[in-house]
Design an enzyme around this catalytic site. Structure first.
Site, PDB file in Angstrom:
ATOM      1  N   SER A  77       0.818  -1.221   0.000  1.00  0.00           N
ATOM      2  CA  SER A  77       0.000   0.000   0.000  1.00  0.00           C
ATOM      3  C   SER A  77       0.847   1.263   0.000  1.00  0.00           C
ATOM      4  CB  SER A  77      -0.927  -0.017   1.218  1.00  0.00           C
ATOM      5  OG  SER A  77      -1.821  -1.100   1.125  1.00  0.00           O
ATOM      6  N   ASN A  78       2.035   1.192   0.614  1.00  0.00           N
ATOM      7  CA  ASN A  78       2.893   2.372   0.654  1.00  0.00           C
ATOM      8  C   ASN A  78       3.565   2.681  -0.676  1.00  0.00           C
ATOM      9  OD1 ASN A  78       2.896   3.367   3.492  1.00  0.00           O
ATOM     10  ND2 ASN A  78       3.365   1.209   3.841  1.00  0.00           N
ATOM     11  N   LYS A 196       0.574 -11.367   5.095  1.00  0.00           N
ATOM     12  CA  LYS A 196       0.909 -10.104   5.730  1.00  0.00           C
ATOM     13  C   LYS A 196      -0.387  -9.554   6.283  1.00  0.00           C
ATOM     14  CE  LYS A 196       2.048  -5.299   4.858  1.00  0.00           C
ATOM     15  NZ  LYS A 196       2.208  -4.235   3.831  1.00  0.00           N
ATOM     16  N   SER A 198      -2.132  -6.576   8.250  1.00  0.00           N
ATOM     17  CA  SER A 198      -1.940  -5.188   8.673  1.00  0.00           C
ATOM     18  C   SER A 198      -3.027  -4.670   9.594  1.00  0.00           C
ATOM     19  CB  SER A 198      -1.857  -4.274   7.438  1.00  0.00           C
ATOM     20  OG  SER A 198      -0.747  -4.622   6.643  1.00  0.00           O
ATOM     21  N   GLY A 222       1.931  -6.489   9.708  1.00  0.00           N
ATOM     22  CA  GLY A 222       1.894  -5.487   8.649  1.00  0.00           C
ATOM     23  C   GLY A 222       2.286  -4.093   9.084  1.00  0.00           C
ATOM     24  N   VAL A 239       6.348  -6.437   7.829  1.00  0.00           N
ATOM     25  CA  VAL A 239       6.506  -5.485   6.734  1.00  0.00           C
ATOM     26  C   VAL A 239       6.145  -4.134   7.316  1.00  0.00           C
ATOM     27  CG1 VAL A 239       5.750  -4.824   4.434  1.00  0.00           C
ATOM     28  CG2 VAL A 239       5.847  -7.257   5.073  1.00  0.00           C
TER      29      VAL A 239
END
EC number: 4.1.3.16
Lengths: 327, 327, 327, 327
Positions: A77-78, A196, A198, A222, A239
């Site tokens: 997403s980043n 992952k 988040s 996440g 992550v």
């Protein structure tokens, strides 16, 4: 940009993948990649005119290369992946692959809304060098994305992917938590190696670890805000957006957890919560990129409609780092 | 039931408390009670005709008395306190106090919707023997319960309470998370000693521990599902519905955490998540009481409008215990 | 305050009600009260020391008596009923009954958390003169309040109530929307005459009207913001906080809707939306009471933990009235 | 599929648009297109192998052409636009344009996640014949999509669009309600002509109509469930999934509203609520397509990950139509 030739090759690859399901990952059954460790989800640097700045990307990677990361996540997403064209998505992964030493894992975000597009993107990501595909849940029709739909989606992707698949649940963006029962079912797929997560619900993370314990299924936290707690309940890594700016500290937190130095780990974890919230939920990618500028990386602008922080926001962001002794 | 005489005495007590603010807790400044440890939030047993069954209550306490709990929470959410009259609330606490050895802490839920009623109930709870008051956030007007309102509410209660106050945040019931900034401000009040946080957000719990580190402020996890993770980030105990049926196991989890046996702790924590969810979020108090019946305690019926589990629900509940080896 | 004698009489009344279920409302079957029309949900005035100010209550009622309201709602959410003792709740209704002409309906909020307490309060409300009971959904355990639980709760209350029952759904406070299927089932009860729906979902309101069309079931909009739209889909009136300050205008809106003057109705409705939101969702009861002060009524303080508006909030509140031409 | 030549032409068009901002829509200032009326948001038919079935699309349009719709929405949420490639999106619009008589408006969904992609898609949509662009809010980063970001996004799109822009707010999919203050600001842009609001909050719709009354801004209800109520508060039409199967009825409802026959309108509206909910929130596009099959249109399969209804769901879907007399 990738020219038509590359795309053509990508499609041929997919075609091969589709026609060789049986002999595909099946041949590698049992050989699950070890994804344990810390990963920064790298940002996508843009020029002032909003073009991808591949040079800055490589510079950032070079600087980040000094930390003992297990690898890098590209287009989580980043990475502003929803703002990139398909060609850009692949070119970014291509460049990261070239810049990385071979022993660093490259997890590439390949999720799209449709199953078909996700399969194609996953195959393409494999062809340009990704070690594993990190596949976010489809989200526009999240009201219809029940366990059955998601199991079907991920099974199809994993069946056809030449590389291992990592599930990716990020409810703050998608409005959707990949249900635990779906995760458990999917953990039995030989080409799905982990998730992952988040969402930050550590009870859920513990439950996933518990219910997949017979599948050698790997859970990555996440976000750095609940990294220690995730290790404590059985996660194998994280992550962490924060690792883009406090890479040494996040790696140190990992080491403290792995070596059972929980008291020191707790102290360090405490000091990372506010900075982590600041570069994620509170100020988002604009906050993360601004902080990267402060820490000697290239942050730069986001693509619209994401906007730069206001002066007030920037000050609050800075305070979250200074008050914890990081600036 | 308390007769008019007791109530009159209660009101006199309040009157004294209101007129002696300065000399009240102030005299005890610095002497904060140590609330670390595990607590079952006891249920309120009812007869078939929905009267409080004080005999069964004492029997349950007697059986629970064999475990190394720090104490007991009376009239937390699991105590069906919103269904009790004021007299019943006090009488229950009175009886629990009589049944408990002096070294067991009695944390009594004294929250009401208005500040005034909460103060009165808190004072009364003190008079019938509570060691500390656990005060849930007011919730009917949760849309107006911002930090300023909540700080004002709790400050008033803590000012006038003859016993230490524990904040209580339980968003699943109240629709309201006591904001971290409010918690931090309130942690500086000499008569506020900690918080029971039932939200399950371990990032938040870690942040509260971090930001109140100079106040000797104690955080209790509000559920067994995230007990290990809460210890890992600095909590000092937990109020765990599950301890009403798996008391030995929850105490063992505490011990493993406190002695740094994280691997064993993790394994035990894993096996407690599903049973814990079953007796809390999934099947609520009817699920908890049904399970108590299975484990040799008196569960019995809930007051309406809470309803008994269906046969299907009961089966699912049982499975959550058997599949983890507890039944 | 009600003395012990009144309470005793109340309990006797309940006892009679409980033992005469068959001959109770059953005798009046078919005789459903007509609740159509506009009602202000009256506020509870308090003195500076937070006592109920019955004198101011009567003055407000006297002033409101000049508008063609169908009646008054006492102890809806705007009445701060969760902050009143049982005695105060009954005394307020008693006083309102005395102050009202006989042809004005008095709908009294009698909801409590437990079914038993709700029954008792409903019976008491009837004894002190309420024409109908408005019963809010229990809410603390809203996670367990499914259709079955709510149908059971309301059926019990309606069975034992000497006066007609109006269901009351207000999700902003309770976190719970009374499910449509439960409403449809309950509409068949001879002693349940309607619902006050404050959720603002006009599709739902239309559906309730449609699915209860054979039961002579009456729907009241719970707020002035969607009053016109509710009339358009078949509601028969509204309980409108705004009617406490703009009584003439809300009654005029009703008349325009009933006489089919939809264009004028629309214009008037438009000008009421912002003021209505201001005295409900945006600034709550403190906003409503402040506005009452401006319009010649007694607003006064709220009980804690509700707090007065800040100067900034007060200014924004005023703007919502001035910009629409009401101040 | 569009060949490279078409794409090239599209990009040239964009280039022209970008360099001629001043003379673009500015020349048409004041000449806002009238979008009042009813629109079916057409579905995208797929073959058994998930290819777009343009033949079936044209057949559907031909059948729908018999109703007095104002036009058609292509690639609203019901068009599965997130599952189409850019080429497919344009080709679908191209085909619809060719199939439609010139007097039917074609509103094309052109929203993408990035502002740049949205601009490009909008320009392309214009070039293949769309009369107006319906632009959904970006949603993946909805946590950052405050009023400032959205105003900036839409202003950019409207500045560069050769055709009028209709805002599109659909919180059930995007997790985001376009804030009223942003709508009011954007209503002043000469190239923004209205909004399709699918949230169903009629108070909000009334407020938008009220606060944009000086801008000739047009509001379309986004669903048939609240169409009457929306007309009652000032909307000028609706985009109704239900019109794909009950086109005559939705058009009749419009006529009844416009001619002030509110009683008949109400009765008809009532009978449309359940069928409407069934083909939208309850069973989604799979429900809509299944119903189309029943009503003589081509529904067919959805693209994965959307899945076909189960037999049980299909039965419930059918009941929502039969119980209201439509099947």
């Amino acid at each position: 940009m990738l020219g038509p030739r590359v795309w053509s090759s990508v499609r041929q690859g997919l075609s091969r993948a589709l026609s060789s399901t049986v002999g595909g990952w099946a041949s590698g059954e049992g050989r699950k990649v070890d994804i344990s460790g810390v990963y920064p989800p790298v940002t996508t640097p843009f020029t002032a005119t909003a073009e991808v700045d591949y040079g800055k990307l490589e510079e950032n990677l070079h600087k980040l290369g000094t930390f003992p990361f297990r690898g890098f996540v590209v287009q989580g997403s980043n990475g502003e992946f929803p703002f990139l064209t398909s060609s850009e998505r692949l070119e970014v992964v291509t460049r990261v692959r070239q810049a990385l030493p071979r022993d660093k894992l490259l997890l590439a975000g390949s999720g799209c809304e449709s199953t078909q597009a996700t399969v194609e993107m996953t195959v393409s990501m494999a062809q340009v060098g990704a070690d594993a595909a990190m596949v976010v849940t489809p989200c526009y029709y999240h009201g219809r994305m029940n366990s059955a739909a998601l199991i079907h989606h991920y099974t199809k992707v994993a069946d056809l992917s030449p590389i291992p698949v990592v599930l990716y649940s990020v409810p703050a963006n998608t409005g959707l938590d990949l249900p635990v029962d779906a995760v458990v079912t999917l953990s039995q797929h030989p080409n799905i190696v982990g998730i992952k997560d988040s969402g930050g619900d550590v009870t859920r993370i513990g439950l996933i670890v518990h219910k997949t314990r017979r599948q050698d299924f790997q859970v990555l936290a996440g976000s750095a805000g609940f990294l220690l707690a995730s290790y404590a309940v059985g996660a194998v890594g994280g992550v962490c957006a924060l690792a883009n700016v406090l890479g040494a500290q996040v790696c140190q937190l990992e080491r403290l957890c792995l070596t059972g130095q929980w008291e020191d780990a707790q102290k360090l974890q405490h000091r990372l919560i506010e900075p982590n919230t600041a570069v994620t939920r509170r100020f988002g990618i604009p906050g993360l990129k601004k902080t990267m500028d402060w820490f000697g990386y290239y942050g730069g602008p986001c693509r619209a409609p994401l906007r730069e922080l206001s002066a007030d926001q920037e000050e609050a962001l800075r305070l979250d780092f200074t008050s914890n002794g990081w600036l």
